[in-house]
Design an enzyme around this catalytic site. Structure first.
Site, short mmCIF file in Angstrom:
data_model
loop_
_atom_site.label_atom_id
_atom_site.label_comp_id
_atom_site.label_asym_id
_atom_site.label_seq_id
_atom_site.Cartn_x
_atom_site.Cartn_y
_atom_site.Cartn_z
N ARG A 84 0.86 -1.17 0.00
CA ARG A 84 0.00 0.00 0.00
C ARG A 84 0.91 1.24 0.00
O ARG A 84 1.68 1.43 0.95
CB ARG A 84 -0.91 -0.01 1.25
CG ARG A 84 -1.73 1.24 1.35
CD ARG A 84 -2.68 1.31 2.54
NE ARG A 84 -3.27 2.63 2.51
CZ ARG A 84 -3.30 3.48 3.53
NH1 ARG A 84 -2.86 3.13 4.72
NH2 ARG A 84 -3.80 4.68 3.38
N HIS A 129 -2.70 11.08 0.45
CA HIS A 129 -2.20 10.87 1.81
C HIS A 129 -1.55 12.18 2.28
O HIS A 129 -0.36 12.24 2.55
CB HIS A 129 -1.24 9.69 1.87
CG HIS A 129 -1.03 9.10 3.24
ND1 HIS A 129 -1.22 7.75 3.53
CD2 HIS A 129 -0.66 9.66 4.42
CE1 HIS A 129 -0.97 7.53 4.82
NE2 HIS A 129 -0.61 8.68 5.38
N GLU A 174 -7.33 8.69 5.90
CA GLU A 174 -7.65 9.33 7.16
C GLU A 174 -8.21 10.75 7.02
O GLU A 174 -7.59 11.72 7.48
CB GLU A 174 -6.42 9.38 8.06
CG GLU A 174 -5.87 8.01 8.37
CD GLU A 174 -4.82 8.03 9.47
OE1 GLU A 174 -4.32 9.11 9.81
OE2 GLU A 174 -4.53 6.95 10.00
N ASN A 313 -7.63 1.98 9.92
CA ASN A 313 -6.31 2.22 10.50
C ASN A 313 -6.46 2.15 12.02
O ASN A 313 -7.20 2.93 12.61
CB ASN A 313 -5.79 3.61 10.12
CG ASN A 313 -5.44 3.71 8.64
OD1 ASN A 313 -5.60 2.74 7.88
ND2 ASN A 313 -4.96 4.86 8.22
N TYR A 315 -4.23 1.87 15.68
CA TYR A 315 -2.98 1.86 16.43
C TYR A 315 -3.20 1.69 17.92
O TYR A 315 -2.42 1.04 18.60
CB TYR A 315 -2.20 3.16 16.20
CG TYR A 315 -1.64 3.31 14.81
CD1 TYR A 315 -0.35 2.88 14.52
CD2 TYR A 315 -2.40 3.86 13.79
CE1 TYR A 315 0.18 3.01 13.24
CE2 TYR A 315 -1.88 3.98 12.50
CZ TYR A 315 -0.59 3.56 12.24
OH TYR A 315 -0.09 3.67 10.97
N GLU A 380 -3.82 0.18 8.14
CA GLU A 380 -2.61 0.55 8.89
C GLU A 380 -2.72 -0.02 10.29
O GLU A 380 -3.79 -0.03 10.90
CB GLU A 380 -2.44 2.08 9.02
CG GLU A 380 -1.91 2.75 7.79
CD GLU A 380 -1.77 4.27 7.97
OE1 GLU A 380 -1.47 4.73 9.09
OE2 GLU A 380 -2.00 4.98 6.98
C1 PNW Z 1 -1.42 7.53 10.73
N1 PNW Z 1 -5.17 7.73 16.00
O1 PNW Z 1 -2.07 8.57 11.44
C2 PNW Z 1 -0.99 8.05 9.37
O2 PNW Z 1 -1.86 7.61 8.34
C3 PNW Z 1 0.41 7.72 8.96
O3 PNW Z 1 0.83 8.56 7.91
C4 PNW Z 1 1.33 7.83 10.16
O4 PNW Z 1 2.68 7.71 9.85
C5 PNW Z 1 0.87 6.77 11.16
O5 PNW Z 1 -0.45 7.04 11.56
C6 PNW Z 1 1.71 6.68 12.42
O6 PNW Z 1 1.53 7.80 13.23
C7 PNW Z 1 -2.81 8.31 12.60
O7 PNW Z 1 -6.13 8.49 16.22
C8 PNW Z 1 -3.90 9.12 12.87
O8 PNW Z 1 -4.93 6.79 16.80
C9 PNW Z 1 -4.70 8.94 13.97
C10 PNW Z 1 -4.40 7.94 14.86
C11 PNW Z 1 -3.32 7.12 14.62
C12 PNW Z 1 -2.53 7.31 13.51
#
Ligand code: PNW
Length: 471
Positions: A84, A129, A174, A313, A315, A380
């Protein structure tokens, strides 16, 4: 379900796709190479070096513009089936408009795609992006309603040029992050800080742009047989206590992040709770129109039902409780919830990222319930750790894979793929190079940008080899 064979819990189902992800501005470098135009991130990092950790920028970064073949070999070595990556809009259209096409930019992505396919890796392409052409920001960027048609024209060229080779498209990465660049506190380019107005307006145009690109694909390119989505984001919102107020606050948190963009494309309009709260606050502020724009009937028809899968995505997770915070006016104030972390959640090298594996399962389940069990791809998911012996990252993937399998086997979520963020260390926006998300490290002091596999890359290599054995 308790009696599933152990193998089913250990491995993902047949056909599950594993990949890795990057984004153009974060890895390519070559910021002005071969006729590329300026993006808002070039402009932001050059104009405000102090906004980024150690005053860094991505003028060179991983130099993937020149070294993409090394990236492809890394993907192949580890065993990823999907890559991706994103297209830099100003690299192919330096002024943002199709009236002038930069052939060198077109060739770059064609070469990358051909190299991927020659190595048995499927491209998954993000059209936006975050690196908007500066020329379009100069006319208002995502605040200008004209952007939807300009995006459609850009998408048209991309589908026409690459669509016989690319079957997975993400229009916008995002949107919930992009709106903070218009409405948050110096969160990113274009850094407008229009709290509670610029965020809703840019979000509205992101949705209109997505809708137009999707309908265009349906009309003109459906014979290519591709699948389109957005990559939605946010933390998972977990109620801090089981009080009614905190449960409602966590629901608002979800609807003001994932829901903001997913509800319109799955259901045709903003989540009712968003509509209600922003309308009410706007009225109390003495406004005659809501800060959250309304879609016309025609736009609703255009936007409703414009995703073939849910790009998720994930995290981390936040604890959510009821409470008011934020500038007047602002999204934070409209949504009125407070965030915190459970002290038992392990920390990482990024202040915002706590390790909460169960969140990925809960989020997948929430998505299933909200939108009638759509096909879901984790677009992601990843962990920042600089050490070459990155055992925490291994444990992060291990535990998140395990929760994903439970979402598949126990909750019956329709999850078909996962793309790791990221294959290589890269420019982590305002954190510069201080957070390293790569399963492969990059030496940014070396002009050759030497890439070296971390332990986690070796772990993935073994995991993916096993996965392939059961295909
Ligand atoms: C992503 N959250 O952003 C981005 O798409 C990437 O470009 C970036 O490198 C990656 O995270 C790592 O930071 C995020 O709300 C936006 O938890 C929001 C969140 C997490 C990641």
């Amino acid at each position: 379900d308790d009696k599933l064979p152990i193998a089913a819990h250990t491995m993902f189902p047949k056909g599950f796709m594993f990949g890795a992800a990057t984004a153009a501005y974060q890895v390519e470098g070559g910021w002005n190479a071969d006729g590329k135009g300026m993006s808002v991130w070039d402009n932001y990092t050059h104009e405000h070096p102090d906004f980024v950790a150690l005053n860094e920028n991505a003028d060179v970064s991983d130099d993937s513009y020149h070294l993409y073949k090394e990236d492809v070999q890394l993907l192949k070595t580890i065993g990823f089936q999907v890559y991706r990556f994103s297209i830099s809009w100003p690299r192919v259209l330096p002024n943002g408009r199709t009236s002038y096409v930069n052939q060198a930019g077109i060739d770059y992505y064609m070469n990358l795609i051909d190299d991927l396919l020659a190595n048995g890796i499927e491209p998954m392409v993000t059209l936006f992006h975050w690196d908007l052409p500066q020329a379009l920001e100069d006319i208002g960027g995502w605040l200008n309603p004209d952007i939807a048609q300009l995006f459609e024209e850009y998408a048209d060229l991309m589908f026409k040029t690459y669509g016989d080779k690319v079957k997975w498209w993400i229009t916008i990465n995002e949107p919930f992050s992009v709106v903070w660049f218009y409405g948050g506190n110096s969160a990113g380019a274009p850094n407008l800080n229009l709290h509670g107005t610029g965020d809703y307006l840019s979000g509205h145009n992101l949705l209109r742009a997505h809708g137009k690109a999707y309908r265009l694909y349906q009309k003109k390119y459906s014979h290519q047989g591709g699948k389109l989505s957005m990559a939605f984001c946010g933390p998972m919102c977990q109620p801090k206590t089981d009080s009614k107020d905190d449960i409602a606050a966590a629901e608002r948190c979800y609807q003001f992040s994932y829901g903001w963009f997913a509800h319109p494309v799955f259901r045709g309009d903003y989540p009712p709770v968003m509509r209600e709260l922003v309308d009410k606050n706007s009225k109390e502020e003495g406004r005659t129109v809501s800060r959250l724009p309304y879609f016309t009937e025609e736009e609703i028809k255009e936007i409703n039902g414009t995703v073939d899968f849910f790009g998720m995505n994930y995290y981390t997770t936040n604890l959510i409780n009821d409470g008011v915070i934020g500038d007047f006016p602002s999204v934070t104030r409209d949504a009125h919830y407070l965030t915190s972390f459970d002290p038992s959640w392990p920390s990482s090298e990024a202040d915002w990222l706590k390790i909460v594996p169960q969140g990925i399962r809960l989020l997948a389940k929430k998505v299933k319930e909200e939108y009638n069990n759509p096909t879901l791809i984790v677009t992601e998911n990843g962990y920042p750790q600089a050490s070459m012996d990155d055992y925490e990252r291994i444990s992060y993937f291990e535990s998140h894979f395990s929760e994903l399998r439970r979402a598949i086997y126990e909750d019956k979520c329709n999850i078909i793929g996962h793309t790791t963020w990221s294959i290589i260390d890269n420019f982590e926006w305002r954190k510069g190079y201080t957070n390293k998300f790569g399963v492969v490290s990059v030496d940014f002091n070396d002009p050759k940008r030497t890439r070296t596999l971390r332990r986690s890359a070796e772990w993935l290599q073994h995991y993916l080899a096993m996965h392939k054995l059961i295909q």
